[in-house]
Design a protein around this motif. Structure first.
Motif, PDB file in Angstrom:
ATOM      1  N   GLN A 229       0.834  -1.204   0.000  1.00  0.00           N
ATOM      2  CA  GLN A 229       0.000   0.000   0.000  1.00  0.00           C
ATOM      3  C   GLN A 229       0.871   1.258   0.000  1.00  0.00           C
ATOM      4  O   GLN A 229       0.584   2.218  -0.724  1.00  0.00           O
ATOM      5  CB  GLN A 229      -0.928  -0.013   1.219  1.00  0.00           C
ATOM      6  N   THR A 230       1.933   1.245   0.777  1.00  0.00           N
ATOM      7  CA  THR A 230       2.849   2.390   0.806  1.00  0.00           C
ATOM      8  C   THR A 230       3.488   2.606  -0.557  1.00  0.00           C
ATOM      9  O   THR A 230       3.565   3.736  -1.053  1.00  0.00           O
ATOM     10  CB  THR A 230       3.944   2.168   1.865  1.00  0.00           C
ATOM     11  N   LEU A 231       3.926   1.517  -1.179  1.00  0.00           N
ATOM     12  CA  LEU A 231       4.540   1.611  -2.509  1.00  0.00           C
ATOM     13  C   LEU A 231       3.533   2.097  -3.545  1.00  0.00           C
ATOM     14  O   LEU A 231       3.853   2.948  -4.384  1.00  0.00           O
ATOM     15  CB  LEU A 231       5.107   0.250  -2.923  1.00  0.00           C
ATOM     16  N   LEU A 232       2.311   1.605  -3.480  1.00  0.00           N
ATOM     17  CA  LEU A 232       1.278   2.030  -4.426  1.00  0.00           C
ATOM     18  C   LEU A 232       0.906   3.503  -4.236  1.00  0.00           C
ATOM     19  O   LEU A 232       0.660   4.211  -5.218  1.00  0.00           O
ATOM     20  CB  LEU A 232       0.037   1.147  -4.285  1.00  0.00           C
ATOM     21  N   ASP A 233       0.886   3.967  -3.003  1.00  0.00           N
ATOM     22  CA  ASP A 233       0.619   5.383  -2.746  1.00  0.00           C
ATOM     23  C   ASP A 233       1.715   6.255  -3.369  1.00  0.00           C
ATOM     24  O   ASP A 233       1.428   7.291  -3.976  1.00  0.00           O
ATOM     25  CB  ASP A 233       0.524   5.668  -1.249  1.00  0.00           C
ATOM     26  N   TYR A 234       2.953   5.832  -3.217  1.00  0.00           N
ATOM     27  CA  TYR A 234       4.077   6.571  -3.797  1.00  0.00           C
ATOM     28  C   TYR A 234       3.973   6.597  -5.326  1.00  0.00           C
ATOM     29  O   TYR A 234       4.144   7.640  -5.953  1.00  0.00           O
ATOM     30  CB  TYR A 234       5.399   5.930  -3.355  1.00  0.00           C
ATOM     31  N   GLU A 235       3.678   5.441  -5.913  1.00  0.00           N
ATOM     32  CA  GLU A 235       3.541   5.363  -7.370  1.00  0.00           C
ATOM     33  C   GLU A 235       2.391   6.231  -7.866  1.00  0.00           C
ATOM     34  O   GLU A 235       2.495   6.868  -8.912  1.00  0.00           O
ATOM     35  CB  GLU A 235       3.327   3.911  -7.807  1.00  0.00           C
ATOM     36  N   ALA A 236       1.301   6.274  -7.111  1.00  0.00           N
ATOM     37  CA  ALA A 236       0.153   7.094  -7.509  1.00  0.00           C
ATOM     38  C   ALA A 236       0.523   8.574  -7.514  1.00  0.00           C
ATOM     39  O   ALA A 236       0.169   9.308  -8.445  1.00  0.00           O
ATOM     40  CB  ALA A 236      -1.023   6.854  -6.568  1.00  0.00           C
ATOM     41  N   LYS A 237       1.255   9.008  -6.512  1.00  0.00           N
ATOM     42  CA  LYS A 237       1.678  10.410  -6.473  1.00  0.00           C
ATOM     43  C   LYS A 237       2.618  10.728  -7.628  1.00  0.00           C
ATOM     44  O   LYS A 237       2.548  11.809  -8.224  1.00  0.00           O
ATOM     45  CB  LYS A 237       2.343  10.722  -5.134  1.00  0.00           C
TER      46      LYS A 237
END
Length: 168
Positions: free
Chosen positions: A116-124
């Motif tokens: 989830q942390t990695l996906l949040d970073y990728e989304a930003k």
């Protein structure tokens, strides 16, 4: 072909390539959001199973102060597991492989939280890319009929200010 036609053709090709990159980034952002929502739902299900919420589990300091009589120096408390048996097995399907695995509860939610942390970073990152490409395409005059470039530029360069700065 004369030089002006070649320049126009090259400019159109450049804009088309950038527009295609923009559309691909938007599609990737949609897929990323779909996976993020799935992860969020899985984490919520694990929290329900452990009967905890993000804020219901005491911090390690609170646990330490409560257990002072027993002389435990530090009692590590996972914010998702709480008092739930962290070694209890739970089924997890790994994305992209369609493989189910029966892994410990603590490992399952730890993997999901890291994803989830990695996906949040990728989304930003993708959102920044989409803003940048939209601004570039607008500056080229391609969107001039629908959105004024100055309006788009002002929307892209908006920044959030902390409440303390807004009050002053």
């Amino acid at each position: 072909m004369d030089d002006s036609m070649k320049q126009l053709q090259e400019k159109l090709i450049e804009v088309e390539i950038e527009a295609e990159n923009l559309l691909l980034a938007r599609q990737q952002l949609i897929e990323n959001d779909r996976v993020r929502n799935g992860n969020r739902e899985a984490l919520t299900a694990l929290r329900r199973r452990a009967k905890t919420t993000k804020t219901s589990v005491p911090t390690p300091f609170e646990s330490l102060m409560r257990d002072v009589e027993s002389r435990l120096l530090v009692k590590e408390v996972c914010s998702t597991c709480g008092n739930h048996d962290s070694k209890e097995k739970t089924w997890v399907m790994f994305p992209g492989a369609d493989v189910f695995a029966n892994i410990p509860f603590h490992a399952a939610h730890t993997i999901l939280e890291k994803d989830q942390t990695l996906l949040d970073y990728e989304a930003k990152k993708l959102q920044s890319f989409v803003k940048e490409k939209s601004l570039w395409i607008s500056d080229q005059g391609v969107l001039a009929d629908s959105i004024n470039p100055d309006v788009l530029r002002s929307m892209v360069t908006l920044t959030d200010k902390p409440k303390t700065e807004q009050n002053e």
